[in-house]
Design a protein around this motif. Structure first.
Motif, PDB file in Angstrom:
ATOM      1  N   PRO A 139      78.844  36.854  85.181  1.00  0.00           N
ATOM      2  CA  PRO A 139      78.120  37.817  84.340  1.00  0.00           C
ATOM      3  C   PRO A 139      78.551  37.715  82.883  1.00  0.00           C
ATOM      4  O   PRO A 139      79.718  37.454  82.592  1.00  0.00           O
ATOM      5  N   ASN A 140      77.584  37.931  81.982  1.00  0.00           N
ATOM      6  CA  ASN A 140      77.855  37.788  80.555  1.00  0.00           C
ATOM      7  C   ASN A 140      77.023  38.790  79.765  1.00  0.00           C
ATOM      8  O   ASN A 140      75.822  38.909  80.003  1.00  0.00           O
ATOM      9  N   PRO A 141      77.626  39.493  78.810  1.00  0.00           N
ATOM     10  CA  PRO A 141      76.875  40.475  78.020  1.00  0.00           C
ATOM     11  C   PRO A 141      75.683  39.863  77.286  1.00  0.00           C
ATOM     12  O   PRO A 141      74.630  40.490  77.167  1.00  0.00           O
ATOM     13  N   LYS A 142      75.834  38.619  76.772  1.00  0.00           N
ATOM     14  CA  LYS A 142      74.752  37.980  76.029  1.00  0.00           C
ATOM     15  C   LYS A 142      73.536  37.706  76.905  1.00  0.00           C
ATOM     16  O   LYS A 142      72.407  37.651  76.416  1.00  0.00           O
ATOM     17  N   ALA A 143      73.784  37.527  78.195  1.00  0.00           N
ATOM     18  CA  ALA A 143      72.681  37.281  79.125  1.00  0.00           C
ATOM     19  C   ALA A 143      72.144  38.582  79.710  1.00  0.00           C
ATOM     20  O   ALA A 143      71.199  38.577  80.497  1.00  0.00           O
ATOM     21  N   GLY A 144      72.774  39.696  79.330  1.00  0.00           N
ATOM     22  CA  GLY A 144      72.336  40.985  79.837  1.00  0.00           C
ATOM     23  C   GLY A 144      72.760  41.270  81.257  1.00  0.00           C
ATOM     24  O   GLY A 144      72.257  42.196  81.902  1.00  0.00           O
ATOM     25  N   THR A 145      73.711  40.473  81.762  1.00  0.00           N
ATOM     26  CA  THR A 145      74.163  40.658  83.146  1.00  0.00           C
ATOM     27  C   THR A 145      75.456  41.460  83.231  1.00  0.00           C
ATOM     28  O   THR A 145      75.934  41.746  84.332  1.00  0.00           O
ATOM     29  N   VAL A 146      76.044  41.809  82.093  1.00  0.00           N
ATOM     30  CA  VAL A 146      77.107  42.817  82.033  1.00  0.00           C
ATOM     31  C   VAL A 146      76.516  43.970  81.252  1.00  0.00           C
ATOM     32  O   VAL A 146      76.282  43.862  80.041  1.00  0.00           O
ATOM     33  N   THR A 147      76.227  45.060  81.938  1.00  0.00           N
ATOM     34  CA  THR A 147      75.499  46.155  81.309  1.00  0.00           C
ATOM     35  C   THR A 147      75.737  47.478  82.037  1.00  0.00           C
ATOM     36  O   THR A 147      75.898  47.471  83.261  1.00  0.00           O
ATOM     37  N   PRO A 148      75.752  48.605  81.322  1.00  0.00           N
ATOM     38  CA  PRO A 148      75.875  49.902  81.979  1.00  0.00           C
ATOM     39  C   PRO A 148      74.630  50.226  82.821  1.00  0.00           C
ATOM     40  O   PRO A 148      74.714  50.959  83.800  1.00  0.00           O
ATOM     41  N   ASP A 149      73.483  49.648  82.417  1.00  0.00           N
ATOM     42  CA  ASP A 149      72.224  49.898  83.125  1.00  0.00           C
ATOM     43  C   ASP A 149      71.962  48.775  84.126  1.00  0.00           C
ATOM     44  O   ASP A 149      71.081  47.924  83.916  1.00  0.00           O
ATOM     45  N   VAL A 150      72.719  48.774  85.218  1.00  0.00           N
ATOM     46  CA  VAL A 150      72.583  47.697  86.200  1.00  0.00           C
ATOM     47  C   VAL A 150      71.215  47.720  86.881  1.00  0.00           C
ATOM     48  O   VAL A 150      70.689  46.671  87.277  1.00  0.00           O
TER      49      VAL A 150
END
Length: 231
Positions: A139-150
């Motif tokens: 998971p990576n924040p830039k890919a949107g896969t680390v997010t509070p809104d899962v």
């Protein structure tokens, strides 16, 4: 040199290998070259005029293709409590925490295509870096896969969200759908991806940004796209 099959050679005869085609025309030809017994994936390969060895020249991001990818995406979500429940409600295939880490480590289990995590779970997932990283699943924040809104991330993944990123040779490889989509829907997906890649041009990039662009099906030949008209 490997001998090409009859279907491949028949596909090659449908176009001029020395010519660069406008994207719409290339995609129309692509649909004709898909001769396999299964619904072939259409992929785009974009070579950029950047150097991926430099941090300020990285090109990476994620977008939702308007017509999806045609692939059923299996999602694994690392979350607890309300976020875990929200992920399940959104259609996540697997949801868990330490139990999923253990399953991957002990059973070599990889029956998923996308891994999503809430930020508080990254300490737990860190133990999987060596196995998820090489498979492009971390998971990576830039890919949107680390997010509070899962839940939103699950919905987008299921809808056809793809990640684009440079490989070591400064090329982006991405699926843009299935041959059965037809040229019009593939063109919509292609244009959406290209717009995102162009928008992601690093400030440090100098000279020509898009060096080449090639479209191909899973089993078919590559068709050169006239990159001068796309960026």
């Amino acid at each position: 040199m490997a001998k090409m099959g009859k279907k491949y050679m028949a596909s090659v005869e449908l176009f001029d290998k020395t010519k660069m085609y406008d994207a719409d025309e290339a995609l129309a030809i692509i649909c004709q070259t898909a001769k396999a017994k299964f619904d072939e994936t259409v992929e785009v390969h974009i070579r950029l005029g950047v150097d991926s060895r430099h941090a300020d020249q990285q090109v990476r991001g994620a977008i939702v293709l308007p017509n999806g990818t045609g692939k059923t995406v299996r999602t694994l979500v690392f979350a607890r409590g309300d976020k875990a429940e929200a992920a399940l409600a959104a259609g996540a295939d697997y949801v868990g925490a330490e139990d999923m880490v253990q399953k991957i480590q002990t059973e070599n289990w990889f029956d998923f295509d996308v891994v999503i995590a809430s930020p508080d779970m990254m300490g737990v997932i860190g133990r999987l870096g060596k196995v998820l990283g090489p498979k492009g699943l971390m998971p990576n924040p830039k890919a949107g896969t680390v997010t509070p809104d899962v839940a939103k991330a699950v919905t987008e993944a299921k809808a056809g969200k793809i990640e684009y990123r440079l490989d070591k040779t400064n090329i982006i490889h991405c699926p843009i759908g299935k041959a059965s989509f037809g040229a019009e829907k593939l063109a919509e997906n292609f244009n959406t991806l290209l717009a995102a890649v162009i928008k992601a041009k690093p400030a440090a990039a100098k000279g020509q940004y898009i060096k080449s662009c090639v479209l191909a099906t899973t089993m078919g030949p590559g068709i050169k796209v006239n990159y001068a008209k796309i960026g």
